[in-house]
Motif scaffolding. Structure first.
Motif, PDB file in Angstrom:
ATOM      1  N   ALA A   1       1.230  -1.410  -0.040  1.00 59.01           N
ATOM      2  CA  ALA A   1       0.233   0.371   0.240  1.00 59.01           C
ATOM      3  C   ALA A   1       0.975   1.499   0.509  1.00 59.01           C
ATOM      4  O   ALA A   1       0.578   2.380  -1.050  1.00 59.01           O
ATOM      5  CB  ALA A   1      -1.050   0.190   1.270  1.00 59.01           C
ATOM      6  N   ALA A   2       1.525   1.243   0.921  1.00 58.66           N
ATOM      7  CA  ALA A   2       2.859   2.287   0.818  1.00 58.66           C
ATOM      8  C   ALA A   2       3.494   2.468  -0.044  1.00 58.66           C
ATOM      9  O   ALA A   2       3.667   3.916  -1.356  1.00 58.66           O
ATOM     10  CB  ALA A   2       4.201   1.989   1.573  1.00 58.66           C
ATOM     11  N   SER A   3       3.736   1.718  -1.073  1.00 55.03           N
ATOM     12  CA  SER A   3       4.352   1.436  -2.912  1.00 55.03           C
ATOM     13  C   SER A   3       3.451   2.659  -3.496  1.00 55.03           C
ATOM     14  O   SER A   3       3.819   3.251  -4.638  1.00 55.03           O
ATOM     15  CB  SER A   3       5.200   0.509  -3.461  1.00 55.03           C
ATOM     16  N   CYS A   4       1.921   2.039  -3.295  1.00 51.71           N
ATOM     17  CA  CYS A   4       1.150   2.033  -3.968  1.00 51.71           C
ATOM     18  C   CYS A   4       0.298   3.643  -4.293  1.00 51.71           C
ATOM     19  O   CYS A   4       0.827   4.634  -4.778  1.00 51.71           O
ATOM     20  CB  CYS A   4      -0.461   1.161  -4.265  1.00 51.71           C
ATOM     21  N   CYS A   5       0.706   4.060  -2.637  1.00 49.79           N
ATOM     22  CA  CYS A   5       0.710   5.851  -2.306  1.00 49.79           C
ATOM     23  C   CYS A   5       1.445   6.084  -2.953  1.00 49.79           C
ATOM     24  O   CYS A   5       0.992   7.785  -3.671  1.00 49.79           O
ATOM     25  CB  CYS A   5       0.849   4.716  -0.917  1.00 49.79           C
ATOM     26  N   SER A   6       2.966   5.944  -2.739  1.00 48.30           N
ATOM     27  CA  SER A   6       3.928   6.902  -3.697  1.00 48.30           C
ATOM     28  C   SER A   6       3.860   7.462  -4.969  1.00 48.30           C
ATOM     29  O   SER A   6       3.506   8.421  -5.807  1.00 48.30           O
ATOM     30  CB  SER A   6       4.849   6.362  -3.749  1.00 48.30           C
ATOM     31  N   GLN A   7       2.852   6.185  -5.826  1.00 53.34           N
ATOM     32  CA  GLN A   7       2.751   6.786  -7.141  1.00 53.34           C
ATOM     33  C   GLN A   7       1.834   7.293  -7.369  1.00 53.34           C
ATOM     34  O   GLN A   7       1.844   8.032  -8.521  1.00 53.34           O
ATOM     35  CB  GLN A   7       2.839   4.981  -8.086  1.00 53.34           C
TER      36      GLN A   7
ATOM     37  N   ALA B   1      -1.996   1.624   9.292  1.00 54.09           N
ATOM     38  CA  ALA B   1      -2.162   3.136   9.173  1.00 54.09           C
ATOM     39  C   ALA B   1      -2.877   3.934  10.077  1.00 54.09           C
ATOM     40  O   ALA B   1      -2.648   5.582   9.765  1.00 54.09           O
ATOM     41  CB  ALA B   1      -2.153   3.451   7.121  1.00 54.09           C
ATOM     42  N   LYS B   2      -3.680   4.031   9.890  1.00 54.04           N
ATOM     43  CA  LYS B   2      -4.759   4.544  10.901  1.00 54.04           C
ATOM     44  C   LYS B   2      -4.288   4.965  12.320  1.00 54.04           C
ATOM     45  O   LYS B   2      -5.160   5.967  12.656  1.00 54.04           O
ATOM     46  CB  LYS B   2      -6.442   4.363  11.122  1.00 54.04           C
TER      47      LYS B   2
ATOM     48  N   ARG C   1      10.685   4.481   5.622  1.00 53.10           N
ATOM     49  CA  ARG C   1       9.749   4.799   5.293  1.00 53.10           C
ATOM     50  C   ARG C   1       8.899   4.227   4.494  1.00 53.10           C
ATOM     51  O   ARG C   1       8.120   4.939   3.673  1.00 53.10           O
ATOM     52  CB  ARG C   1      10.754   4.594   3.613  1.00 53.10           C
ATOM     53  N   PHE C   2       8.739   3.300   5.206  1.00 57.27           N
ATOM     54  CA  PHE C   2       7.144   2.634   4.325  1.00 57.27           C
ATOM     55  C   PHE C   2       5.568   2.988   5.834  1.00 57.27           C
ATOM     56  O   PHE C   2       4.745   3.673   4.793  1.00 57.27           O
ATOM     57  CB  PHE C   2       7.146   1.455   4.650  1.00 57.27           C
ATOM     58  N   HIS C   3       6.251   4.076   6.322  1.00 57.55           N
ATOM     59  CA  HIS C   3       5.604   4.926   7.324  1.00 57.55           C
ATOM     60  C   HIS C   3       4.872   6.043   7.145  1.00 57.55           C
ATOM     61  O   HIS C   3       4.061   6.890   7.485  1.00 57.55           O
ATOM     62  CB  HIS C   3       6.078   4.882   8.713  1.00 57.55           C
ATOM     63  N   PHE C   4       5.349   6.648   5.995  1.00 56.91           N
ATOM     64  CA  PHE C   4       4.414   7.855   5.431  1.00 56.91           C
ATOM     65  C   PHE C   4       3.317   7.763   5.108  1.00 56.91           C
ATOM     66  O   PHE C   4       2.738   8.677   4.795  1.00 56.91           O
ATOM     67  CB  PHE C   4       5.399   8.300   4.183  1.00 56.91           C
ATOM     68  N   LEU C   5       3.399   6.725   4.296  1.00 58.38           N
ATOM     69  CA  LEU C   5       1.423   5.654   3.997  1.00 58.38           C
ATOM     70  C   LEU C   5       0.522   6.739   5.511  1.00 58.38           C
ATOM     71  O   LEU C   5      -0.452   7.075   5.185  1.00 58.38           O
ATOM     72  CB  LEU C   5       1.374   4.923   4.145  1.00 58.38           C
ATOM     73  N   ARG C   6       0.979   6.224   7.106  1.00 56.81           N
ATOM     74  CA  ARG C   6       0.374   6.548   7.391  1.00 56.81           C
ATOM     75  C   ARG C   6       0.206   8.478   7.559  1.00 56.81           C
ATOM     76  O   ARG C   6      -0.808   8.649   8.126  1.00 56.81           O
ATOM     77  CB  ARG C   6       0.940   6.340   8.710  1.00 56.81           C
ATOM     78  N   ASP C   7       1.193   9.402   7.124  1.00 55.86           N
ATOM     79  CA  ASP C   7       1.001  10.755   7.038  1.00 55.86           C
ATOM     80  C   ASP C   7       0.229  10.751   6.145  1.00 55.86           C
ATOM     81  O   ASP C   7      -0.358  11.985   6.303  1.00 55.86           O
ATOM     82  CB  ASP C   7       2.506  11.320   7.070  1.00 55.86           C
TER      83      ASP C   7
ATOM     84  N   TYR D   1      -2.502   9.060   4.674  1.00 57.13           N
ATOM     85  CA  TYR D   1      -3.676   9.654   5.500  1.00 57.13           C
ATOM     86  C   TYR D   1      -4.153  10.367   6.473  1.00 57.13           C
ATOM     87  O   TYR D   1      -5.281  11.047   6.130  1.00 57.13           O
ATOM     88  CB  TYR D   1      -3.550   8.137   6.248  1.00 57.13           C
ATOM     89  N   LYS D   2      -3.122  11.041   7.480  1.00 59.12           N
ATOM     90  CA  LYS D   2      -3.566  11.815   8.093  1.00 59.12           C
ATOM     91  C   LYS D   2      -3.550  13.228   7.336  1.00 59.12           C
ATOM     92  O   LYS D   2      -3.916  13.775   7.597  1.00 59.12           O
ATOM     93  CB  LYS D   2      -2.420  12.327   9.457  1.00 59.12           C
ATOM     94  N   LYS D   3      -2.302  13.617   6.117  1.00 58.75           N
ATOM     95  CA  LYS D   3      -3.200  14.991   5.689  1.00 58.75           C
ATOM     96  C   LYS D   3      -3.840  14.989   5.004  1.00 58.75           C
ATOM     97  O   LYS D   3      -4.289  16.069   4.355  1.00 58.75           O
ATOM     98  CB  LYS D   3      -1.438  15.140   4.853  1.00 58.75           C
ATOM     99  N   GLY D   4      -5.223  13.432   4.541  1.00 56.33           N
ATOM    100  CA  GLY D   4      -6.207  13.826   4.045  1.00 56.33           C
ATOM    101  C   GLY D   4      -5.963  13.581   2.422  1.00 56.33           C
ATOM    102  O   GLY D   4      -6.558  13.759   1.605  1.00 56.33           O
ATOM    103  N   ASP D   5      -4.352  13.379   1.962  1.00 59.31           N
ATOM    104  CA  ASP D   5      -4.382  12.689   0.622  1.00 59.31           C
ATOM    105  C   ASP D   5      -5.429  12.016   0.193  1.00 59.31           C
ATOM    106  O   ASP D   5      -5.338  11.909  -1.075  1.00 59.31           O
ATOM    107  CB  ASP D   5      -2.606  12.865   0.497  1.00 59.31           C
ATOM    108  N   ILE D   6      -4.910  11.170   1.286  1.00 61.20           N
ATOM    109  CA  ILE D   6      -5.688   9.233   0.606  1.00 61.20           C
ATOM    110  C   ILE D   6      -6.598   8.418   1.856  1.00 61.20           C
ATOM    111  O   ILE D   6      -6.363   9.474   2.433  1.00 61.20           O
ATOM    112  CB  ILE D   6      -4.512   8.557   0.438  1.00 61.20           C
ATOM    113  N   ASP D   7      -7.210   8.173   1.055  1.00 67.78           N
ATOM    114  CA  ASP D   7      -8.372   7.557   2.073  1.00 67.78           C
ATOM    115  C   ASP D   7      -8.187   5.975   1.874  1.00 67.78           C
ATOM    116  O   ASP D   7      -8.792   5.510   1.126  1.00 67.78           O
ATOM    117  CB  ASP D   7      -9.616   8.421   1.372  1.00 67.78           C
ATOM    118  N   LEU D   8      -7.808   5.098   2.817  1.00 68.32           N
ATOM    119  CA  LEU D   8      -8.208   3.932   2.588  1.00 68.32           C
ATOM    120  C   LEU D   8      -8.772   2.933   3.172  1.00 68.32           C
ATOM    121  O   LEU D   8      -9.952   3.505   3.836  1.00 68.32           O
ATOM    122  CB  LEU D   8      -6.710   3.406   4.255  1.00 68.32           C
TER     123      LEU D   8
END
Length: 446
Positions: free
Chosen positions: A349-355, A386-387, A401-407, A409-416
């Motif tokens: 999911a972190a890899s997908c988020c970066s893309q 992540a939540k 480096r994979f924990h940026f997925l959590r960040d 989500y908190k910023k509101g850029d993605i919705d899991l």
């Protein structure tokens, strides 16, 4: 019959020394995802892309270093036969030639009023009134288009006056891709390339196979198996990898076989031939980008756990879509061993988020704005990691480096969002519903 002999003065660039004859050699090249995004955007908005080719492009670049070349044989100066030429412009063969050409083209476009993309530096946009002209650069090939025919024609004339160009009209062939633009949408395929592959590896008369290699297929080193010609095997892998530019259905299978290029065995070659047999049955498959479709961005991610039988590493599968238009996908083995299914899904999911974040930034140059981007994951536990930071004690071994997925989500850029995967269900009716939901992406997502 030879109509005309063509000759070009080429520098012997291998004689150059770094920091003496050149400094930097890096030249920007558009990513394939950027090309597919442009094709999907143009199809959605209903305008056709056109193509230009720059003749002797590298000869237009100015070089900053002092570079000297000998007089070419047969063209020595009778007055100064022992002297050399100092170059003011780049020649083919020089290490800095591609970089010099890109700098010259970029300078010209910026002076002409274009704005460079904030993320993709090979993307240039020109706004005139309410119309926008989009230009994508790939070394000597230039793709451009817009809703205003006057703006498109003006750009073609302007480029022809500055450089020696070949205006090839409507975009039909690009980097081995065959592109059919119609009023209903755009179809991107590699039919000719597929048939050439089958002919090259003597698979033209093979028995077709209706389905690709199963995602449950496992390969190992097979050290007791018979060794095969590694040059032929690598040739097969390289050809198939190029085909994955439009064929996401073979991405997983090809990447799985590519892991054994160092010491291929008969079982590995047989697996590759299964892919070629499948291509023989489906040579016309490709990507369809429809007109008028909305351009909402979303992503899917999934992973197996310890799927590799050699090092027990997991494989991440991701894809990103603009509504129904598939523009990006990947299938790759993770860098480290996951201790649980949750960790494997979290890393995928972190890899997908970066893309998705890269695509979001790129699409902002096209004037598209997105709120929370839905990222569909088939693991409730990975979403919980992540939540909920409270689970940090259970995930402290995961690379930071994979924990940026959590960040994000908190910023509101993605919705899991949780989605049920086809592999987890036994009920036939639910399977049918999931098959329609994933719309052909099961072959990509392992």
């Amino acid at each position: 019959m030879v109509v005309r002999n063509k000759a070009r003065l080429v520098a012997r660039g291998f004689y150059q020394k770094k920091r003496i004859n050149y400094e930097e050699t890096f030249a920007l090249v558009a990513r394939l995802e950027a090309i597919r995004i442009l094709l999907a955007f143009a199809a959605s908005k209903g305008f056709k892309l056109q193509q230009m080719d720059v003749k002797s492009a590298f000869l237009n670049g100015f070089i900053e270093e002092e570079v000297y070349v000998r007089q070419p044989p047969g063209f020595e100066s009778a007055k100064f036969p022992d002297r050399v030429y100092m170059l003011r412009k780049a020649l083919y063969g020089l290490k800095q030639a591609p970089r010099a050409w890109y700098a010259r083209l970029k300078s010209f476009l910026l002076k002409s009023g274009f704005v460079m993309g904030s993320v993709d530096k090979t993307l240039f946009l020109l706004s005139c009134g309410g119309d926008t002209l989009i230009v994508q650069i790939y070394v000597v090939d230039i793709i451009f288009g817009g809703l205003s025919h006057a703006l498109v024609s003006s750009f073609a004339e302007q480029m022809s006056r500055e450089f020696e160009m070949s205006h090839m009209g409507e975009l039909q062939f690009f980097l081995g891709l065959q592109i059919n633009q119609s009023p209903e949408g755009t179809f991107v395929h590699q039919v000719k390339y597929t048939k050439d592959i089958l002919k090259k590896f003597d698979m033209g008369d093979s028995k077709p196979m209706k389905t690709p290699m199963s995602t449950n297929t496992t390969l190992d080193a097979d050290e007791d198996g018979e060794a095969v010609d590694w040059k032929e095997f690598r040739g097969m892998i390289g050809s198939l990898l190029y085909l994955t530019m439009t064929r996401s259905d073979i991405q997983f299978a090809v990447c799985l076989c590519a892991r054994y290029q160092a010491s291929p065995r008969t079982s590995h070659r047989q697996a590759v031939k299964l892919n070629l047999r499948y291509l023989k049955f489906t040579p016309e498959l490709g990507l369809w980008y429809s007109k008028g479709s909305s351009l909402s961005l979303r992503g899917f991610s999934v992973a197996d756990h310890a799927g590799c039988r050699i090092d027990r590493k997991s494989t991440s599968g991701t894809c990103q879509l603009l509504e129904t238009s598939l523009v990006s996908w990947s299938s790759r083995k993770q860098a480290s061993i996951s201790l649980s299914t949750t960790e494997a899904e979290y890393v995928a999911a972190a890899s997908c988020c970066s893309q998705l974040l890269w695509m979001k930034a790129t699409l902002s140059d096209f004037g598209l704005r997105f709120g929370r981007i839905p990222l569909l994951v088939d693991s409730i536990f990975a979403i919980s990691v992540a939540k909920n930071p409270v689970l940090h004690s259970r995930t402290k071994h995961i690379d930071v480096r994979f924990h940026f997925l959590r960040d994000q989500y908190k910023k509101g850029d993605i919705d899991l969002v949780h989605v049920i995967s086809w592999r987890c269900v036994d009920n036939a009716l639910i399977k049918g519903e999931i098959e329609s939901q994933w719309t052909g992406l099961i072959a990509l997502l392992v």
